[in-house]
Design a protein around this motif. Structure first.
Motif, PDB file in Angstrom:
ATOM      1  N   GLY A  14    -100.373  33.163  -0.051  1.00  0.00           N
ATOM      2  CA  GLY A  14    -101.411  33.735   0.200  1.00  0.00           C
ATOM      3  C   GLY A  14    -101.796  34.404   1.697  1.00  0.00           C
ATOM      4  O   GLY A  14    -101.177  34.217   2.151  1.00  0.00           O
ATOM      5  N   PRO A  15    -102.556  35.350   1.338  1.00  0.00           N
ATOM      6  CA  PRO A  15    -103.455  35.765  -0.087  1.00  0.00           C
ATOM      7  C   PRO A  15    -102.304  36.843  -0.618  1.00  0.00           C
ATOM      8  O   PRO A  15    -101.566  37.373  -0.563  1.00  0.00           O
ATOM      9  N   ASN A  16    -103.284  37.121  -2.428  1.00  0.00           N
ATOM     10  CA  ASN A  16    -102.275  37.245  -2.558  1.00  0.00           C
ATOM     11  C   ASN A  16    -102.264  39.240  -3.572  1.00  0.00           C
ATOM     12  O   ASN A  16    -102.508  39.939  -4.615  1.00  0.00           O
ATOM     13  N   ILE A  17    -103.825  39.574  -2.808  1.00  0.00           N
ATOM     14  CA  ILE A  17    -104.659  41.115  -2.872  1.00  0.00           C
ATOM     15  C   ILE A  17    -103.718  42.454  -2.177  1.00  0.00           C
ATOM     16  O   ILE A  17    -103.756  42.417  -1.172  1.00  0.00           O
ATOM     17  N   ILE A  18    -103.236  42.550  -3.113  1.00  0.00           N
ATOM     18  CA  ILE A  18    -102.348  44.148  -2.609  1.00  0.00           C
ATOM     19  C   ILE A  18    -103.417  45.545  -2.500  1.00  0.00           C
ATOM     20  O   ILE A  18    -103.785  45.157  -4.223  1.00  0.00           O
ATOM     21  N   ASN A  19    -103.721  46.168  -1.861  1.00  0.00           N
ATOM     22  CA  ASN A  19    -104.580  46.715  -1.808  1.00  0.00           C
ATOM     23  C   ASN A  19    -104.029  48.085  -1.790  1.00  0.00           C
ATOM     24  O   ASN A  19    -103.265  48.990  -1.473  1.00  0.00           O
ATOM     25  N   HIS A  20    -103.376  48.313  -3.097  1.00  0.00           N
ATOM     26  CA  HIS A  20    -102.396  49.478  -3.903  1.00  0.00           C
ATOM     27  C   HIS A  20    -102.524  49.811  -5.261  1.00  0.00           C
ATOM     28  O   HIS A  20    -103.014  48.669  -5.366  1.00  0.00           O
ATOM     29  N   PHE A  21    -102.045  50.616  -5.868  1.00  0.00           N
ATOM     30  CA  PHE A  21    -102.227  50.637  -7.025  1.00  0.00           C
ATOM     31  C   PHE A  21    -100.609  50.750  -8.023  1.00  0.00           C
ATOM     32  O   PHE A  21    -100.561  50.479  -8.694  1.00  0.00           O
ATOM     33  N   VAL A  22    -100.084  50.643  -6.986  1.00  0.00           N
ATOM     34  CA  VAL A  22     -98.105  50.007  -7.103  1.00  0.00           C
ATOM     35  C   VAL A  22     -98.186  48.636  -5.926  1.00  0.00           C
ATOM     36  O   VAL A  22     -98.249  48.553  -5.391  1.00  0.00           O
ATOM     37  N   CYS A  23     -96.606  48.082  -7.263  1.00  0.00           N
ATOM     38  CA  CYS A  23     -96.203  46.773  -6.129  1.00  0.00           C
ATOM     39  C   CYS A  23     -95.569  47.555  -5.392  1.00  0.00           C
ATOM     40  O   CYS A  23     -93.999  47.381  -5.571  1.00  0.00           O
ATOM     41  N   ASP A  24     -95.726  48.390  -3.728  1.00  0.00           N
ATOM     42  CA  ASP A  24     -94.956  48.726  -3.018  1.00  0.00           C
ATOM     43  C   ASP A  24     -94.203  47.622  -1.941  1.00  0.00           C
ATOM     44  O   ASP A  24     -95.045  46.764  -1.412  1.00  0.00           O
ATOM     45  N   PRO A  25     -93.588  47.716  -1.349  1.00  0.00           N
ATOM     46  CA  PRO A  25     -92.859  47.096  -0.316  1.00  0.00           C
ATOM     47  C   PRO A  25     -93.577  47.084   0.949  1.00  0.00           C
ATOM     48  O   PRO A  25     -93.693  45.529   1.127  1.00  0.00           O
ATOM     49  N   VAL A  26     -94.048  47.793   0.553  1.00  0.00           N
ATOM     50  CA  VAL A  26     -94.983  48.122   2.360  1.00  0.00           C
ATOM     51  C   VAL A  26     -95.781  46.508   2.526  1.00  0.00           C
ATOM     52  O   VAL A  26     -95.816  45.696   3.143  1.00  0.00           O
TER      53      VAL A  26
ATOM     54  N   LEU B   4     -99.556  58.368  -4.504  1.00  0.00           N
ATOM     55  CA  LEU B   4     -99.885  58.775  -5.347  1.00  0.00           C
ATOM     56  C   LEU B   4     -99.340  60.568  -5.837  1.00  0.00           C
ATOM     57  O   LEU B   4     -99.153  60.705  -6.112  1.00  0.00           O
ATOM     58  N   PHE B   5     -98.937  60.796  -4.455  1.00  0.00           N
ATOM     59  CA  PHE B   5     -98.472  62.747  -4.462  1.00  0.00           C
ATOM     60  C   PHE B   5     -97.258  62.539  -5.166  1.00  0.00           C
ATOM     61  O   PHE B   5     -96.657  63.143  -5.976  1.00  0.00           O
ATOM     62  N   TYR B   6     -96.511  61.918  -4.511  1.00  0.00           N
ATOM     63  CA  TYR B   6     -95.106  61.843  -5.082  1.00  0.00           C
ATOM     64  C   TYR B   6     -94.289  60.686  -6.370  1.00  0.00           C
ATOM     65  O   TYR B   6     -93.749  61.144  -6.965  1.00  0.00           O
ATOM     66  N   SER B   7     -95.734  59.905  -6.480  1.00  0.00           N
ATOM     67  CA  SER B   7     -95.561  59.107  -8.176  1.00  0.00           C
ATOM     68  C   SER B   7     -96.088  60.007  -9.651  1.00  0.00           C
ATOM     69  O   SER B   7     -95.846  59.610 -10.316  1.00  0.00           O
ATOM     70  N   VAL B   8     -96.973  60.498  -8.502  1.00  0.00           N
ATOM     71  CA  VAL B   8     -97.820  61.558 -10.429  1.00  0.00           C
ATOM     72  C   VAL B   8     -97.586  62.989  -9.821  1.00  0.00           C
ATOM     73  O   VAL B   8     -97.587  63.346 -10.826  1.00  0.00           O
ATOM     74  N   ILE B   9     -98.214  63.231  -8.893  1.00  0.00           N
ATOM     75  CA  ILE B   9     -98.870  64.618  -8.721  1.00  0.00           C
ATOM     76  C   ILE B   9     -96.941  65.691  -9.523  1.00  0.00           C
ATOM     77  O   ILE B   9     -97.290  66.042  -9.528  1.00  0.00           O
ATOM     78  N   THR B  10     -96.065  64.831  -7.784  1.00  0.00           N
ATOM     79  CA  THR B  10     -94.641  65.948  -8.011  1.00  0.00           C
ATOM     80  C   THR B  10     -94.296  65.565  -9.926  1.00  0.00           C
ATOM     81  O   THR B  10     -93.750  67.187  -9.886  1.00  0.00           O
ATOM     82  N   PRO B  11     -93.579  64.672 -10.158  1.00  0.00           N
ATOM     83  CA  PRO B  11     -93.854  64.937 -11.938  1.00  0.00           C
ATOM     84  C   PRO B  11     -94.472  65.520 -12.747  1.00  0.00           C
ATOM     85  O   PRO B  11     -93.976  66.128 -13.715  1.00  0.00           O
ATOM     86  N   LEU B  12     -95.351  66.074 -12.323  1.00  0.00           N
ATOM     87  CA  LEU B  12     -96.587  66.219 -12.985  1.00  0.00           C
ATOM     88  C   LEU B  12     -95.790  67.745 -13.159  1.00  0.00           C
ATOM     89  O   LEU B  12     -96.410  69.305 -13.849  1.00  0.00           O
ATOM     90  N   CYS B  13     -95.714  68.116 -11.813  1.00  0.00           N
ATOM     91  CA  CYS B  13     -96.006  69.916 -11.089  1.00  0.00           C
ATOM     92  C   CYS B  13     -94.029  70.524 -11.347  1.00  0.00           C
ATOM     93  O   CYS B  13     -94.182  71.268 -11.931  1.00  0.00           O
ATOM     94  N   ASN B  14     -93.155  68.816 -11.641  1.00  0.00           N
ATOM     95  CA  ASN B  14     -91.699  69.615 -11.880  1.00  0.00           C
ATOM     96  C   ASN B  14     -91.439  70.481 -12.814  1.00  0.00           C
ATOM     97  O   ASN B  14     -90.804  71.475 -12.704  1.00  0.00           O
ATOM     98  N   PRO B  15     -92.045  70.309 -13.963  1.00  0.00           N
ATOM     99  CA  PRO B  15     -91.944  70.894 -15.288  1.00  0.00           C
ATOM    100  C   PRO B  15     -92.254  72.045 -14.997  1.00  0.00           C
ATOM    101  O   PRO B  15     -92.000  73.290 -15.769  1.00  0.00           O
ATOM    102  N   LEU B  16     -93.452  72.575 -14.922  1.00  0.00           N
ATOM    103  CA  LEU B  16     -94.534  74.147 -14.091  1.00  0.00           C
ATOM    104  C   LEU B  16     -93.435  74.653 -13.113  1.00  0.00           C
ATOM    105  O   LEU B  16     -93.441  75.879 -13.998  1.00  0.00           O
ATOM    106  N   ILE B  17     -93.136  73.510 -12.450  1.00  0.00           N
ATOM    107  CA  ILE B  17     -91.943  74.545 -11.155  1.00  0.00           C
ATOM    108  C   ILE B  17     -90.792  75.835 -12.404  1.00  0.00           C
ATOM    109  O   ILE B  17     -89.874  76.336 -11.851  1.00  0.00           O
ATOM    110  N   TYR B  18     -90.103  74.620 -13.007  1.00  0.00           N
ATOM    111  CA  TYR B  18     -89.153  74.528 -13.547  1.00  0.00           C
ATOM    112  C   TYR B  18     -89.122  76.120 -14.714  1.00  0.00           C
ATOM    113  O   TYR B  18     -88.469  76.731 -14.326  1.00  0.00           O
ATOM    114  N   SER B  19     -89.604  75.773 -15.671  1.00  0.00           N
ATOM    115  CA  SER B  19     -90.543  75.821 -16.949  1.00  0.00           C
ATOM    116  C   SER B  19     -90.865  77.788 -16.230  1.00  0.00           C
ATOM    117  O   SER B  19     -90.367  78.846 -16.334  1.00  0.00           O
TER     118      SER B  19
END
Length: 322
Positions: free
Chosen positions: A178-190, A284-299
């Motif tokens: 304890g405590p068990n509150i993670i100030n993040h939106f994902v279970c990040d190691p830090v 958020l940038f590398y887990s959401v934005i980058t995967p969203l942009c990659n198809p646009l970049i390649y296509s």
């Protein structure tokens, strides 16, 4: 006797937390619904964009080459990558408890980083493929055989799962009382390591070493590959040949820049003390934005891919009309 008592105490404190609270992006319920809509749209577009690339590679026989086979696998990897985090994040936007079980948290942590590691390996594989195609064009068909590119695909998918097993096991064995509150939106190691009751220097050093060696090693491999590619392209006598060679590499370099630019800042030095808001934004940038942009970049940057996508959509439209 004292060491035995310490081990018992450690196991008890480790099991004292059964779940964590993912704070995500604290805000009013109205803003939470807005976030839900935005990230739902981003997730759907990411799935559709990467699925379109996979379908185009499978559909068009002209794309049955190592370069596009690697791209198709990379797109499938992107789908797996975003699916480890975004669905749970969307559920938390609509939840009041925002809890995640201990096992689910570390399962998400493991798969999120395994797929992230695999993306790095696939970017290396794709850079190696471009190096062979441009610097060794006459030997390329012989070197990049079906056996080799099949082995590279298997290597790219499996390495992350094998390599990241050690850090996730070590971090999961830390005492959490304890405590068990993670100030993040994902279970990040830090933030997970920050919640531990004891500062395990060995675990922190192991985690930092794994990330530093992986990130710097794969990035150096990509940069060296493209340094050789650029030298080979500059020696080409034909301007048309130079433009074609650069166009096949530009989209890959753009994805490499997006992927490594944010991750190196975040994970090579986890103890550097980034503010939590900054950590969330970078993640958020590398887990959401980058995967969203990659198809646009390649296509958008690839003529063959654009032609295959147009052909596929025209065929689908024709089927629906019939």
């Amino acid at each position: 006797m004292p060491s035995r008592l310490m081990n018992v105490s450690s196991r008890e404190t480790t099991s004292s937390i059964s779940h964590f609270i993912l704070m995500g992006f604290p805000s009013s319920p109205e803003i939470q619904f807005l976030y839900f809509g935005l990230f739902s749209g981003a997730y759907i577009l990411t799935l559709l964009g990467n699925a379109a690339i996979i379908c185009a590679v499978c559909w068009d026989w002209r794309l049955h080459t190592p370069m596009y086979i690697f791209l198709g696998n990379f797109s499938l990897l992107e789908i797996c990558y975003v699916t480890t985090t975004i669905p749970n994040m969307l559920a938390n936007f609509l939840s009041t408890s925002k809890s995640i079980s201990f096992v689910s948290c570390f399962t998400q942590f493991y798969f999120f980083f395994c797929f992230g590691y695999d993306e790095g390996f696939f970017l290396c594989i794709m850079a190696f493929d471009r190096y062979l195609a441009i610097c060794r064009p006459l030997h390329y068909p012989h070197i990049m055989s079906k056996q080799l590119y099949t082995g590279l695909v298997i290597f790219g998918w499996s390495c992350g799962f094998i390599l990241f097993l050690t850090p996730v096991v070590l971090i999961s064995q830390l005492p959490y009382c304890g405590p068990n509150i993670i100030n993040h939106f994902v279970c990040d190691p830090v933030p997970l390591m920050m919640l531990s009751c004891s500062a395990d220097i060995i675990t922190q050093l192991t985690y930092s070493t794994f990330n530093a060696v992986f990130m710097i090693g794969t990035l150096l491999f990509i940069l060296c590959s493209y340094a050789l590619v650029i030298l080979a392209v500059l020696r080409m006598p034909s301007e048309a040949g130079k433009c074609k060679a650069f166009s096949t590499c530009a989209s890959h370099l753009a994805v490499v820049t997006l992927f490594y630019g944010s991750i190196l800042v975040m994970y090579v030095s986890p103890g550097s003390g980034h503010p939590m808001k900054t950590q969330k934004f970078i993640t958020l940038f590398y887990s959401v934005i980058t995967p969203l942009c990659n198809p646009l970049i390649y296509s958008l940057r690839n003529k063959e891919m654009k032609a295959a996508l147009r052909k596929m959509f025209r065929t689908e439209q024709g089927v629906h009309k019939i």
